[in-house]
Motif scaffolding. Structure first.
Motif, PDB file in Angstrom:
ATOM      1  N   UNK A  59       0.813  -1.212   0.000  1.00  0.00           N
ATOM      2  CA  UNK A  59       0.000   0.000   0.000  1.00  0.00           C
ATOM      3  C   UNK A  59       0.847   1.262   0.000  1.00  0.00           C
ATOM      4  N   UNK A  60       2.160   1.140   0.086  1.00  0.00           N
ATOM      5  CA  UNK A  60       3.037   2.308   0.070  1.00  0.00           C
ATOM      6  C   UNK A  60       3.326   2.656  -1.385  1.00  0.00           C
ATOM      7  N   UNK A  61       2.623   3.645  -1.899  1.00  0.00           N
ATOM      8  CA  UNK A  61       2.764   4.036  -3.301  1.00  0.00           C
ATOM      9  C   UNK A  61       3.875   5.057  -3.498  1.00  0.00           C
ATOM     10  N   UNK A  62       4.118   5.881  -2.498  1.00  0.00           N
ATOM     11  CA  UNK A  62       5.241   6.823  -2.567  1.00  0.00           C
ATOM     12  C   UNK A  62       5.887   6.879  -1.194  1.00  0.00           C
ATOM     13  N   UNK A  63       7.166   7.183  -1.177  1.00  0.00           N
ATOM     14  CA  UNK A  63       7.906   7.110   0.072  1.00  0.00           C
ATOM     15  C   UNK A  63       8.963   8.201   0.100  1.00  0.00           C
ATOM     16  N   UNK A  64       9.008   8.939   1.202  1.00  0.00           N
ATOM     17  CA  UNK A  64      10.063   9.928   1.408  1.00  0.00           C
ATOM     18  C   UNK A  64      10.900   9.532   2.603  1.00  0.00           C
ATOM     19  N   UNK A  65      12.211   9.359   2.386  1.00  0.00           N
ATOM     20  CA  UNK A  65      13.124   8.963   3.466  1.00  0.00           C
ATOM     21  C   UNK A  65      13.896  10.192   3.927  1.00  0.00           C
ATOM     22  N   UNK A  66      13.691  10.577   5.177  1.00  0.00           N
ATOM     23  CA  UNK A  66      14.351  11.750   5.729  1.00  0.00           C
ATOM     24  C   UNK A  66      15.688  11.416   6.384  1.00  0.00           C
ATOM     25  N   UNK A  67      16.089  10.154   6.356  1.00  0.00           N
ATOM     26  CA  UNK A  67      17.302   9.732   7.050  1.00  0.00           C
ATOM     27  C   UNK A  67      18.429   9.332   6.113  1.00  0.00           C
ATOM     28  N   UNK A  68      18.212   9.352   4.836  1.00  0.00           N
ATOM     29  CA  UNK A  68      19.272   9.010   3.890  1.00  0.00           C
ATOM     30  C   UNK A  68      19.960  10.282   3.402  1.00  0.00           C
ATOM     31  N   UNK A  69      21.270  10.241   3.381  1.00  0.00           N
ATOM     32  CA  UNK A  69      22.022  11.393   2.899  1.00  0.00           C
ATOM     33  C   UNK A  69      22.079  12.478   3.957  1.00  0.00           C
ATOM     34  N   UNK A  70      21.389  13.583   3.736  1.00  0.00           N
ATOM     35  CA  UNK A  70      21.426  14.709   4.655  1.00  0.00           C
ATOM     36  C   UNK A  70      20.072  15.395   4.659  1.00  0.00           C
ATOM     37  N   UNK A  71      19.913  16.303   5.637  1.00  0.00           N
ATOM     38  CA  UNK A  71      18.672  17.067   5.769  1.00  0.00           C
ATOM     39  C   UNK A  71      19.010  18.547   5.827  1.00  0.00           C
ATOM     40  N   UNK A  72      17.985  19.352   5.775  1.00  0.00           N
ATOM     41  CA  UNK A  72      18.151  20.804   5.854  1.00  0.00           C
ATOM     42  C   UNK A  72      17.331  21.311   7.036  1.00  0.00           C
ATOM     43  N   UNK A  73      18.019  21.940   7.976  1.00  0.00           N
ATOM     44  CA  UNK A  73      17.336  22.576   9.099  1.00  0.00           C
ATOM     45  C   UNK A  73      16.844  23.945   8.650  1.00  0.00           C
ATOM     46  N   UNK A  99       1.657  42.720   6.827  1.00  0.00           N
ATOM     47  CA  UNK A  99       2.510  43.550   7.657  1.00  0.00           C
ATOM     48  C   UNK A  99       3.648  42.819   8.319  1.00  0.00           C
ATOM     49  N   UNK A 100       3.949  41.605   7.880  1.00  0.00           N
ATOM     50  CA  UNK A 100       5.021  40.814   8.471  1.00  0.00           C
ATOM     51  C   UNK A 100       6.058  40.472   7.409  1.00  0.00           C
ATOM     52  N   UNK A 101       7.298  40.371   7.838  1.00  0.00           N
ATOM     53  CA  UNK A 101       8.407  39.960   6.977  1.00  0.00           C
ATOM     54  C   UNK A 101       9.006  38.693   7.567  1.00  0.00           C
ATOM     55  N   UNK A 102       9.153  37.664   6.742  1.00  0.00           N
ATOM     56  CA  UNK A 102       9.683  36.382   7.205  1.00  0.00           C
ATOM     57  C   UNK A 102      11.110  36.206   6.711  1.00  0.00           C
ATOM     58  N   UNK A 103      12.034  36.059   7.647  1.00  0.00           N
ATOM     59  CA  UNK A 103      13.426  35.755   7.337  1.00  0.00           C
ATOM     60  C   UNK A 103      13.687  34.280   7.629  1.00  0.00           C
ATOM     61  N   UNK A 104      14.494  33.662   6.793  1.00  0.00           N
ATOM     62  CA  UNK A 104      14.744  32.219   6.919  1.00  0.00           C
ATOM     63  C   UNK A 104      16.226  31.944   7.171  1.00  0.00           C
ATOM     64  N   UNK A 105      16.465  31.017   8.096  1.00  0.00           N
ATOM     65  CA  UNK A 105      17.807  30.515   8.389  1.00  0.00           C
ATOM     66  C   UNK A 105      17.844  29.047   8.010  1.00  0.00           C
ATOM     67  N   UNK A 106      18.846  28.639   7.248  1.00  0.00           N
ATOM     68  CA  UNK A 106      18.969  27.241   6.826  1.00  0.00           C
ATOM     69  C   UNK A 106      20.365  26.724   7.139  1.00  0.00           C
ATOM     70  N   UNK A 107      20.463  25.392   7.248  1.00  0.00           N
ATOM     71  CA  UNK A 107      21.752  24.734   7.481  1.00  0.00           C
ATOM     72  C   UNK A 107      21.641  23.288   7.045  1.00  0.00           C
ATOM     73  N   UNK A 108      22.641  22.821   6.341  1.00  0.00           N
ATOM     74  CA  UNK A 108      22.682  21.423   5.917  1.00  0.00           C
ATOM     75  C   UNK A 108      23.244  20.591   7.065  1.00  0.00           C
ATOM     76  N   UNK A 109      22.501  19.556   7.469  1.00  0.00           N
ATOM     77  CA  UNK A 109      22.881  18.759   8.629  1.00  0.00           C
ATOM     78  C   UNK A 109      22.852  17.283   8.257  1.00  0.00           C
ATOM     79  N   UNK A 110      23.418  16.477   9.114  1.00  0.00           N
ATOM     80  CA  UNK A 110      23.368  15.032   8.928  1.00  0.00           C
ATOM     81  C   UNK A 110      21.938  14.531   9.112  1.00  0.00           C
ATOM     82  N   UNK A 111      21.680  13.380   8.539  1.00  0.00           N
ATOM     83  CA  UNK A 111      20.335  12.811   8.598  1.00  0.00           C
ATOM     84  C   UNK A 111      19.892  12.600  10.043  1.00  0.00           C
ATOM     85  N   UNK A 112      18.607  12.833  10.281  1.00  0.00           N
ATOM     86  CA  UNK A 112      17.970  12.650  11.585  1.00  0.00           C
ATOM     87  C   UNK A 112      18.428  13.652  12.637  1.00  0.00           C
ATOM     88  N   UNK A 113      19.146  14.688  12.244  1.00  0.00           N
ATOM     89  CA  UNK A 113      19.641  15.676  13.206  1.00  0.00           C
ATOM     90  C   UNK A 113      18.979  17.039  13.019  1.00  0.00           C
TER      91      UNK A 113
END
Length: 307
Positions: free
Chosen positions: A196-210, A261-275
């Motif tokens: 029943x799993x037609x699509x799958x996203x793995x958040x633990x392979x490779x790296x993630x973005x905080x 009336x709001x401004x959104x600033x974004x901070x990002x960082x490439x991190x190891x998987x699951x972190x």
């Protein structure tokens, strides 16, 4: 192999004995030889599989050992460390062992039935018809099993990975040929059929973005606030334990959105998987401390009148 053992067992029966005694002694002896042959064949195949598993693990370990410390970091960052590889190979080896055992035991059982004069033709025909009927009724089971086999062989995910199946996001606790068991952020255990799993996203392979978004008032000095945020997070990559988690220095990407009336600033960082979650919490904490020290006020949400 079994046919040769059967013939050898037939020669072991004394021909000088009367016919009833030959049948009485010969059939049990040949049954014993077939059982011993099956047990020996199963033992040899299992030993060969175990030997292949050990060699595969050694080759995988040596592949990254030759690169030194960089190889270890690369293996962990990409999700293909020794522990992950060993689990994958061990699961595939278990499937091979189980399949071979069923084939060997089934063949030995058919040979034993043939020794006792039981006709195998009608038995096999009946088994074929029954298998066909069961196959029509168990299509979903076959679909789940095949999907689970390909998931394991292709290493789409493993125990400990955080995955998104489209209906639930959680940590994988168990993977079998039929089902995958997940535990979501609320602690609920989900049992999902592999078919029943037609699509799958793995958040633990490779790296993630905080990713951390900060909303400011439209009238705030964006250049000043951006400098404060940059100073607050740029030292994170040089401090323990974050230096082992971060793969790049956190940085402010700029204005992400402007609305109401709001401004959104974004901070990002490439991190190891699951972190990712831990890094995001630390970035938010540092931004809060920096804003308090520099008198940066967050906009107060509008609350309408109550009845």
């Amino acid at each position: 192999m079994f046919e040769r053992l059967n013939a050898m067992a037939a020669h072991l029966v004394p021909t000088a004995l009367p016919e009833p005694w030959q049948t009485l002694v010969g059939v049990p002896l040949r049954v014993v030889v077939i059982i011993l042959g099956a047990a020996l064949a199963r033992f040899v195949v299992h030993r060969l599989v175990d030997r292949y598993v050990r060699k595969a693990n050694d080759r995988h370990e040596n592949r990254f050992t030759l690169l030194g410390a960089v190889g270890g970091v690369l293996a962990n960052a990409t999700g293909y460390g020794n522990e992950r590889h060993e689990k994958r190979v061990a699961t595939a080896a278990t499937i091979v062992k189980s399949t071979v055992s069923v084939i060997i035991i089934g063949t030995a059982l058919l040979m034993i039935l043939d020794l006792f004069g039981i006709p195998l033709g009608p038995l096999l025909a009946s088994a074929g018809v029954a298998g066909l009927a069961i196959g029509f009724g168990a299509q979903s089971l076959v679909k789940d099993t095949l999907s689970g086999l390909f998931m394991i062989v292709e290493d789409q995910y493993g125990v400990g990975d955080v995955i998104d199946t489209g209906t639930v996001v959680g940590t994988v606790e168990e993977v079998t040929l039929r089902i995958t068991r997940l535990r979501d952020g609320d602690g609920v255990v989900w049992y999902i059929r592999n078919g029943e799993i037609l699509r799958l996203g793995n958040r633990s392979q490779g790296w993630s973005v905080a990713v951390v978004d900060v909303q400011l008032a439209y009238t705030d000095d964006i250049v000043r606030v951006t400098g404060i945020m940059t100073a607050a997070v740029e030292s994170l990559a040089d401090e323990e334990p974050w230096s082992d988690v971060l793969m790049e220095t956190p940085h402010v990407t700029g204005i992400e959105a402007m609305a109401q009336g709001l401004v959104t600033l974004r901070v990002t960082a490439q991190v190891r998987a699951n972190e990712r979650d831990g890094v995001q919490r630390e970035i938010r904490r540092r931004l809060k401390v920096a804003f308090d020290a520099n008198d940066v006020q967050m906009p107060v949400p509008f609350v309408g009148p109550t009845a």
